[in-house]
Structures are given as structure tokens and as C-alpha cells.
Motif scaffolding. Structure first.
Motif, PDB file in Angstrom:
ATOM      1  N   THR A 170       0.832  -1.202   0.000  1.00  0.00           N
ATOM      2  CA  THR A 170       0.000   0.000   0.000  1.00  0.00           C
ATOM      3  C   THR A 170       0.868   1.254   0.000  1.00  0.00           C
ATOM      4  O   THR A 170       0.641   2.196  -0.779  1.00  0.00           O
ATOM      5  CB  THR A 170      -0.932   0.018   1.229  1.00  0.00           C
ATOM      6  OG1 THR A 170      -1.819  -1.092   1.148  1.00  0.00           O
ATOM      7  CG2 THR A 170      -1.738   1.312   1.276  1.00  0.00           C
ATOM      8  N   TYR A 171       1.874   1.272   0.861  1.00  0.00           N
ATOM      9  CA  TYR A 171       2.746   2.443   0.939  1.00  0.00           C
ATOM     10  C   TYR A 171       3.714   2.504  -0.236  1.00  0.00           C
ATOM     11  O   TYR A 171       4.163   3.592  -0.617  1.00  0.00           O
ATOM     12  CB  TYR A 171       3.505   2.440   2.268  1.00  0.00           C
ATOM     13  CG  TYR A 171       2.648   2.875   3.434  1.00  0.00           C
ATOM     14  CD1 TYR A 171       2.398   4.222   3.685  1.00  0.00           C
ATOM     15  CD2 TYR A 171       2.068   1.931   4.282  1.00  0.00           C
ATOM     16  CE1 TYR A 171       1.602   4.620   4.746  1.00  0.00           C
ATOM     17  CE2 TYR A 171       1.267   2.326   5.351  1.00  0.00           C
ATOM     18  CZ  TYR A 171       1.049   3.671   5.580  1.00  0.00           C
ATOM     19  OH  TYR A 171       0.264   4.064   6.627  1.00  0.00           O
ATOM     20  N   SER A 172       4.052   1.368  -0.815  1.00  0.00           N
ATOM     21  CA  SER A 172       4.905   1.360  -1.997  1.00  0.00           C
ATOM     22  C   SER A 172       4.216   2.048  -3.174  1.00  0.00           C
ATOM     23  O   SER A 172       4.840   2.780  -3.943  1.00  0.00           O
ATOM     24  CB  SER A 172       5.277  -0.075  -2.382  1.00  0.00           C
ATOM     25  OG  SER A 172       6.077  -0.672  -1.394  1.00  0.00           O
ATOM     26  N   LYS A 173       2.915   1.819  -3.288  1.00  0.00           N
ATOM     27  CA  LYS A 173       2.156   2.469  -4.360  1.00  0.00           C
ATOM     28  C   LYS A 173       2.132   3.980  -4.194  1.00  0.00           C
ATOM     29  O   LYS A 173       2.013   4.727  -5.163  1.00  0.00           O
ATOM     30  CB  LYS A 173       0.733   1.919  -4.391  1.00  0.00           C
ATOM     31  CG  LYS A 173       0.629   0.470  -4.864  1.00  0.00           C
ATOM     32  CD  LYS A 173      -0.797  -0.048  -4.803  1.00  0.00           C
ATOM     33  CE  LYS A 173      -0.884  -1.504  -5.239  1.00  0.00           C
ATOM     34  NZ  LYS A 173      -2.277  -2.040  -5.125  1.00  0.00           N
ATOM     35  N   LYS A 174       2.268   4.431  -2.944  1.00  0.00           N
ATOM     36  CA  LYS A 174       2.314   5.875  -2.668  1.00  0.00           C
ATOM     37  C   LYS A 174       3.717   6.455  -2.849  1.00  0.00           C
ATOM     38  O   LYS A 174       3.921   7.659  -2.704  1.00  0.00           O
ATOM     39  CB  LYS A 174       1.837   6.147  -1.239  1.00  0.00           C
ATOM     40  CG  LYS A 174       0.397   5.741  -0.965  1.00  0.00           C
ATOM     41  CD  LYS A 174       0.037   5.986   0.499  1.00  0.00           C
ATOM     42  CE  LYS A 174      -1.391   5.574   0.814  1.00  0.00           C
ATOM     43  NZ  LYS A 174      -1.735   5.792   2.251  1.00  0.00           N
ATOM     44  N   GLY A 175       4.695   5.578  -3.121  1.00  0.00           N
ATOM     45  CA  GLY A 175       6.066   6.028  -3.308  1.00  0.00           C
ATOM     46  C   GLY A 175       6.795   6.316  -2.014  1.00  0.00           C
ATOM     47  O   GLY A 175       7.789   7.051  -2.003  1.00  0.00           O
ATOM     48  N   VAL A 176       6.332   5.708  -0.916  1.00  0.00           N
ATOM     49  CA  VAL A 176       6.896   5.995   0.401  1.00  0.00           C
ATOM     50  C   VAL A 176       7.860   4.898   0.857  1.00  0.00           C
ATOM     51  O   VAL A 176       8.811   5.165   1.583  1.00  0.00           O
ATOM     52  CB  VAL A 176       5.769   6.169   1.444  1.00  0.00           C
ATOM     53  CG1 VAL A 176       6.319   6.346   2.850  1.00  0.00           C
ATOM     54  CG2 VAL A 176       4.902   7.359   1.075  1.00  0.00           C
ATOM     55  N   ILE A 177       7.628   3.653   0.453  1.00  0.00           N
ATOM     56  CA  ILE A 177       8.450   2.526   0.869  1.00  0.00           C
ATOM     57  C   ILE A 177       8.978   1.792  -0.359  1.00  0.00           C
ATOM     58  O   ILE A 177       8.275   1.630  -1.357  1.00  0.00           O
ATOM     59  CB  ILE A 177       7.650   1.534   1.740  1.00  0.00           C
ATOM     60  CG1 ILE A 177       7.293   2.149   3.088  1.00  0.00           C
ATOM     61  CG2 ILE A 177       8.444   0.252   1.977  1.00  0.00           C
ATOM     62  CD1 ILE A 177       6.485   1.226   3.991  1.00  0.00           C
TER      63      ILE A 177
END
Length: 331
Positions: A136-143
Motif C-alpha cells: 500500500t505504501y509502496s504504491k504511494k512512493g513511500v516505501i
């Protein structure tokens, strides 16, 4: 450590020091590091300084009798601390160096192992709440997830420097571990970066053999250097501040330990900002314990927040490791 463990430790140290005869590690402290950074020539690579945050040893391992928590229990304090931090500081970005099949124990001084596939990501990736949350956070470019060895333990050299997974292996042995790691982690994530556990690339016997092994893979970047380990174990061989092409590999340096005192960290950051380099903060994705002092806990997170507050005075880019290449003006 009981008497039997102490005796075993001394025997292993004798074998390690007098039979294997490892290379001597360079003298190093934060003051030496500051002077060496001052001497580094400024390079016109980035438009702005870059801040990276690195977390080693992330995995699906849970706290049980012989193991510490490394992310496997989604409801653990460890995961709560980390994901609360992300929500509180949405601009920061985080690279989690992931161990696909951890089978070491919480005793960091031994090569004892648990069942081979007990926490193997390939067995749980479809149902793992941690995997789902990271995606989920990878899709946001955070992880970002990067590969961190295969099982993070060296059983070839028993009970001494067991965390150096790739030391004293043959090229073929190391290649098999990396292949297995990629095969298993890629079932859950798409990875493009690699960092060996303990920066072990063969520096202990002076071979640095892993550089040749890694050329056989298509990693977009590797992390093979800290200020006093990996490529810089015996002497300073690569930049502390900038990515460099090492044997055809795009190496991103790590240069700040969260364990250093804040005033020293601030001085290092000032110099890196002045030279428009990379600020790369190192932590571990496990609760702080007697073997891993830079593990996540309230004190460490508070320190990280103070660092973010300090760097907020500068015009910098927050990035994932895989984004560093795209931020280069030239390389």
C-alpha cells in the motif's frame, strides 16, 4: 553468556584470528569521519542534497522463543512505531532491506539456526498483513523493498561473525544464495537493489569477491559501503557522499548511524548539505536489544524525528534508493 559459551567463543576467535587471518579493520570514529568528509571533493552530481533512510533486516520473522520480532507480527509495537512514523512524516521515504528466509536466532553471537523455511516470505506473501501494508505504501512512493541477503547467517564459519552471510563463501555459493533470495522475494515485491548483511563482500579475507558475483545480476543499485565497512573496511576506497560506479555496479553509500550523538550527526549533515551529497541514515527493523542497539524504539524514533526537524531548514530531496539514479544530473 555462560562458561561453555565463553570457551566456545574463545576457540572460535582463535580459529578466526590465527587460521583464517582476516584483514585488519581500519581505525575509525566519528571525528576521523568528519575530517575525511571535509577532504572529499564536491561533485556536481545532484541539484540538491538527498535524504535516504535505510532499515536493515526487515522480514516476516516474529518474536518467539528463539527469535526477535522483525516485522512478522503486524500488531507488534515495532510495526506500530514504524507505520505511525510514516503517517506523521509523509514526506520522508524509507528503504527496507528485506531478508527473504531468515533462520538465525536472537543470539547474535552464534550460528545456530531455526527451521529453514519457518519465516520464508514465499510461504506467506499472499496472506501476510505486513506485505499488504508495505505494498500500500509502496504504491504511494513511500516505501521500497530491497534484497538483504538470503537468510542473514553464515554457518560456514561457526559462531563467529555469523551475521556476515557472504564472508568466506565461494562465488558459486554466494550466487546460489542471491538467486534463491531473488526468487523468493520477487513473489511478493519487485526489487531492484541489493545490500549484503553486515556489508560482507569478502573484505575479511581481502578478496572482495562479491563484486564479481553481483555483476551477474541486474541490480539497479547496490549498497556495499558504510564509513568503515564493506568497500571501506580496510581503507577508504569509495565516496562517503556520492554514488560511484564500482566494478560496473551503481553503489549508494550509507554514512550516518542513528547511534551517533546528535551534535555529531548535525555536523555531518551540514558538510553533506554543503557538498550536495547523500545523507543516508542507518537503522534496523527490529526492537532495540543487546545485539542491535539501533533497532526501532521510542528513543530512536524521537532521535530520527529530531534529525528530520534539523534537515527541514535545508532544501533537500527525500528519496528511495531506487530514485537516486534518476536524481543524478550526470554520472
Amino acid at each position: 553468556m555462560n562458561i561453555a559459551e565463553r570457551i566456545n567463543r574463545k576457540i572460535k576467535k582463535y580459529y578466526y584470528d590465527f587460521i583464517l587471518k582476516p584483514e585488519a579493520r581500519r581505525e575509525f570514529n566519528e571525528h576521523i569521519f568528519l575530517k575525511e568528509i571535509e577532504k572529499e571533493e564536491k561533485r556536481d552530481i545532484f541539484k540538491k542534497p538527498i535524504l535516504l533512510i535505510s532499515y536493515d533486516d526487515t522480514s516476516l520473522m516474529r518474536k518467539e522463543g528463539l527469535t526477535y520480532e522483525y516485522g512478522g507480527d503486524i500488531n507488534s509495537k515495532l510495526n506500530n512505531i514504524f507505520f505511525d512514523f510514516i503517517e506523521k512524516h509523509p514526506y520522508a521515504k524509507h528503504t527496507l532491506f528485506f531478508v527473504p528466509n531468515p533462520n538465525y536466532t536472537k543470539n547474535g553471537l552464534t550460528s545456530k539456526t531455526i527451521a529453514e523455511d519457518k519465516f520464508n516470505i514465499s510461504n506467506y506473501y499472499k496472506d501476510s498483513e505486513l506485505v499488504k501494508k508495505i505494498k500500500t505504501y509502496s504504491k504511494k512512493g513511500v516505501i521500497e523493498i530491497a534484497l538483504h541477503g538470503y537468510n542473514h547467517i553464515n554457518t560456514k564459519i561457526k559462531d563467529y561473525y555469523s551475521a556476515f552471510e557472504f564472508e568466506f563463501l565461494t562465488n558459486d555459493e554466494a550466487k546460489i544464495k542471491i538467486q534463491k533470495g531473488l526468487s523468493e522475494i520477487n513473489r511478493a515485491f519487485s526489487v531492484c537493489g541489493f545490500k549484503p548483511p553486515a556489508w560482507g563482500i569478502g573484505q575479511l579475507n581481502g578478496r572482495y569477491y562479491l563484486l564479481n558475483v553481483l555483476k551477474e545480476f541486474n541490480f539497479e543499485y547496490v549498497c556495499l559501503s558504510s564509513p568503515s565497512n564493506g568497500l571501506n573496511y580496510r581503507e577508504k576506497r569509495t565516496s562517503y557522499l556520492y554514488p560511484e560506479n564500482i566494478n560496473g555496479l551503481f553503489n549508494i553509500p550509507q554514512n550516518i548511524s542513528i547511534l551517533w550523538n546528535l551534535q555529531t550527526i548535525y555536523k555531518i549533515i551540514d558538510l553533506i548539505v554543503l557538498k550536495r551529497g547523500i545523507i543516508n541514515i542507518q537503522l534496523h527493523y527490529t526492537p532495540r536489544n543487546k545485539y542491535i542497539m539501533d533497532g526501532l524504539c521510542d528513543d530512536v524514533i524521537e532521535k530520527l524525528e529530531r534529525i528530520l526537524e534539523y534537515v527541514s531548514q535545508f532544501d533537500i530531496d527525500y528519496a528511495l534508493h531506487k530514485e537516486v539514479g534518476g536524481l543524478c544530473k550526470k554520472f
